[in-house]
Design an enzyme around this catalytic site. Structure first.
Site, PDB file in Angstrom:
ATOM      1  N   TRP A   1       0.840  -1.208   0.000  1.00  0.00           N
ATOM      2  CA  TRP A   1       0.000   0.000   0.000  1.00  0.00           C
ATOM      3  C   TRP A   1       0.868   1.248   0.000  1.00  0.00           C
ATOM      4  O   TRP A   1       0.521   2.264  -0.615  1.00  0.00           O
ATOM      5  CB  TRP A   1      -0.903   0.000   1.235  1.00  0.00           C
ATOM      6  CG  TRP A   1      -1.712   1.250   1.400  1.00  0.00           C
ATOM      7  CD1 TRP A   1      -2.948   1.506   0.865  1.00  0.00           C
ATOM      8  CD2 TRP A   1      -1.357   2.439   2.134  1.00  0.00           C
ATOM      9  NE1 TRP A   1      -3.381   2.766   1.220  1.00  0.00           N
ATOM     10  CE2 TRP A   1      -2.419   3.358   1.994  1.00  0.00           C
ATOM     11  CE3 TRP A   1      -0.250   2.802   2.887  1.00  0.00           C
ATOM     12  CZ2 TRP A   1      -2.403   4.615   2.593  1.00  0.00           C
ATOM     13  CZ3 TRP A   1      -0.224   4.068   3.476  1.00  0.00           C
ATOM     14  CH2 TRP A   1      -1.287   4.954   3.339  1.00  0.00           C
ATOM     15  N   HIS A   2       2.023   1.178   0.678  1.00  0.00           N
ATOM     16  CA  HIS A   2       2.869   2.357   0.802  1.00  0.00           C
ATOM     17  C   HIS A   2       3.564   2.720  -0.503  1.00  0.00           C
ATOM     18  O   HIS A   2       3.937   3.878  -0.689  1.00  0.00           O
ATOM     19  CB  HIS A   2       3.918   2.147   1.899  1.00  0.00           C
ATOM     20  CG  HIS A   2       3.368   2.282   3.280  1.00  0.00           C
ATOM     21  ND1 HIS A   2       2.671   1.264   3.909  1.00  0.00           N
ATOM     22  CD2 HIS A   2       3.401   3.318   4.162  1.00  0.00           C
ATOM     23  CE1 HIS A   2       2.306   1.673   5.115  1.00  0.00           C
ATOM     24  NE2 HIS A   2       2.734   2.909   5.296  1.00  0.00           N
ATOM     25  N   GLY A   3       3.773   1.774  -1.382  1.00  0.00           N
ATOM     26  CA  GLY A   3       4.448   2.117  -2.625  1.00  0.00           C
ATOM     27  C   GLY A   3       4.582   0.926  -3.551  1.00  0.00           C
ATOM     28  O   GLY A   3       4.614  -0.229  -3.108  1.00  0.00           O
TER      29      GLY A   3
END
Length: 618
Positions: free
Chosen positions: A406-408
């Site tokens: 989700w973060h990258g």
């Protein structure tokens, strides 16, 4: 001439300028907020008018931050407004599930296209030896329809898309679960989705927490006003004194070219980055909470002194709490939670492991993955009573891996999520061991890494042997103390040691987090992995201790600021509540003087380079 000057003035005010987004750290934003509050005060208790006004203000704020990506936010708002109504109105369960599925596919489809197009195209090309190129179809279709010349070979990531997408998903899911009734007016719903203080970097506001506030009249007590002002000043200080100063004067330079700096500097860059990312993200949410409170709305707490955590599991109950709770409610529990497994449990885990084997194409990675699979299979067959335990931990690992993604859109983020998952799993096992087993186990781990670095002198094994040696001593000393001195536990010392070890562990996982940040999606995987390898090589390589004095002398301001920041972070909670409360009840003239002094001090640390909030990229 006067008309042209006036036209240029309004263009600067209302046109999108990528170099000048509306940021909490700029005077332009506070002028904007002052105007918003002036109009807000005229109709703050006329609920629909207030919500409509704030909805359009929020759209303007997002346009000034992201330009015509505003249309994606409007699209997401409109689709989920109607999906919510259709879910609630459906009498048959299959229809409800169908509309929830449509909502999920729409939201995740938009998110995947803009955020993960490069990542999944790269995975596909690597697995099947194809040569597909990412195409910006929205730009292509716009060019075909209007004759414009937008570039079609690059997809830009809209600011905050992960946050408002998760927010609209929570709305559809909460309506489906009966936790909240659908919002009847699209203007009210648009306000919920786009509320500007938390729009682009959270906290993620779930529908059942915020929708009831849509219909409440404005209320702000004298003490709440003081608390709101405190949170705003606190957030600005975190961002501009700690985060920006540390980044510009030390961290960014080291991470941009690790091989130009010593092992000590690389190590300190990692530790100072841990403070930077906390100060940056919690600073944003502090300001967002304060601004929202001034308008009578309450956003959820997003951080609770995470570096006071004494184990990795406790850390994730304190860090980015709104995301952790979201993942628990809408991913971990639907996968089966701590009760059982679903098809999704094994499917996600198997796909991630297989992709890792084929992409890395390394015999050691293959052996590790196959060993994990074999151990799980043996336990599954031979120990039926352990199956629930296996289910729980596979669900947890799936959640952490996808939380990392989700973060990258980079493998480094998934590695980071996986390492945190392994830390939580290790702690679950560790906490059930007595001190003698802990000492023997830590001695065995230290011996393994010590032998590996003797026969295979690689930087990673050097780092692992040193850290495991320190960890072994941390287990040995209390065991000897309890055996020969006293049976009474050294509670404060044990807790301090656990907090320090947790902080060190979290800091080293951030190597993969930071090296995957701020990169072009086309080349993110290779650049991130190269940066991580170079930093490990420097930290685990030869250290020239004669240079330490020179390094400390050249960077003493950074190191002193880091020490002060960590000491403030580790202050007891009751002390923080005390000075927060006492600031909130100050007489207004004294509070105004304190604000002026605080702003003056904060702006002494303003850096020349533009420093967006770190989580804007997510």
């Amino acid at each position: 001439m006067e008309w042209s000057n006036l036209s240029a003035f309004f263009e600067r005010i209302f046109a999108f300028n990528e170099a000048q987004p509306l940021l909490f750290t700029q005077f332009y934003f506070w002028a904007f907020f002052a105007i918003v509050m002036a109009f807000f005060s005229m109709f703050h208790n006329k609920i629909l008018l207030r919500n409509t006004f704030l909805f359009f203000v929020s759209l303007f704020f997002y346009f000034k931050t992201s330009g015509w990506f505003l249309l994606i936010l409007i699209f997401s708002t409109c689709t989920d407004f109607f999906f919510g109504k259709w879910i609630y109105a459906s009498k048959q369960q299959w229809k409800k599930r169908l509309f929830v599925l449509c909502s999920l596919c729409t939201n995740l489809g938009v998110l995947f296209y803009f955020k993960y197009a490069y990542f999944f195209t790269d995975v596909w090309n690597s697995l099947f030896h194809t040569h597909f190129e990412v195409v910006n179809y929205l730009a292509l279709w716009t060019n075909q329809l209007t004759g414009t010349h937008f570039t079609i070979d690059k997809i830009l990531l809209p600011v905050g898309i992960s946050f408002y997408t998760f927010q609209t998903i929570s709305y559809s899911m909460d309506v489906y679960r009966g936790k909240v009734e659908p919002v009847k007016n699209i203007l009210n719903f648009g306000f919920y989705v786009s509320f500007f203080p938390q729009l682009v970097a959270g906290p993620i506001v779930r529908a059942n927490e915020f929708v009831p506030q849509l219909y409440q009249k404005f209320f702000l007590s004298r003490r709440q006003f003081g608390i709101a002002v405190f949170w705003i000043l606190n957030g600005l200080a975190k961002k501009m004194i700690l985060s920006d100063y540390l980044a510009v004067n030390f961290i960014d330079r080291v991470f941009s070219n690790p091989t130009m700096f010593t092992g000590f500097e690389n190590l300190m860059a990692l530790f100072t980055y841990s403070l930077q990312v906390y100060a940056d993200f919690s600073g944003y949410t502090d300001i967002a909470i304060g601004i929202a409170m001034l308008m009578g709305f309450h956003l959820p707490k997003n951080f609770n002194s995470p570096y006071k955590a004494n184990n990795p599991s406790n850390f994730w109950k304190r860090w980015h709490m709104s995301l952790s709770k979201w993942l628990q409610s809408y991913l971990y529990i639907p996968l089966g939670g701590n009760r059982n497994a679903t098809c999704g449990t094994f499917l996600i885990f198997a796909i991630i492991m297989l992709i890792a084997i084929f992409l890395v194409n390394n015999v050691w990675v293959t052996l590790v993955v196959l060993s994990i699979a074999l151990v799980l299979l043996i336990v599954w067959i031979g120990f039926p009573q352990a199956r629930k335990y296996i289910f729980t931990n596979i669900n947890m690992m799936d959640t952490m891996l996808l939380g990392g993604l989700w973060h990258g859109a980079s493998w480094n983020f998934m590695i980071w999520g996986g390492l945190n998952g392994m830390g939580i799993l290790s702690f679950k096992i560790w906490r059930h061991c007595n001190e003698y087993v802990k000492t023997m186990a830590s001695a065995g781990i230290f011996l393994i890494f010590f032998l590996l670095q003797q026969f295979l002198p690689r930087p990673f094994f050097v780092i692992a042997s040193i850290w495991s040696g320190i960890f072994f001593l941390g287990c040995l000393v209390p065991m000897l103390y309890h055996a020969f001195v006293s049976k009474k536990p050294l509670q404060w010392l044990d807790n301090a040691w656990s907090v320090l070890m947790t902080f060190v562990f979290i800091t080293f996982t951030r190597l993969f987090f930071r090296s995957g940040s701020n990169l072009d999606p086309k080349t993110a995987n290779e650049e991130a992995w190269a940066t991580a390898q170079n930093m490990v090589a420097q930290i685990g390589g030869h250290w020239d201790f004669s240079l330490l004095g020179q390094i400390v002398s050249a960077n003493y301001k950074v190191f002193v600021l880091f020490a002060i920041g960590m000491l403030i972070h580790w202050l007891p909670d009751k002390w923080k509540r005390w000075y927060r409360y006492n600031f909130a009840v100050l007489p207004l003239p004294v509070m105004l003087l304190a604000v002026v002094v605080a702003v003056f001090v904060i702006y002494q640390f303003v850096v020349a380079d533009f420093q967006p909030f770190i989580y804007f990229q997510f």
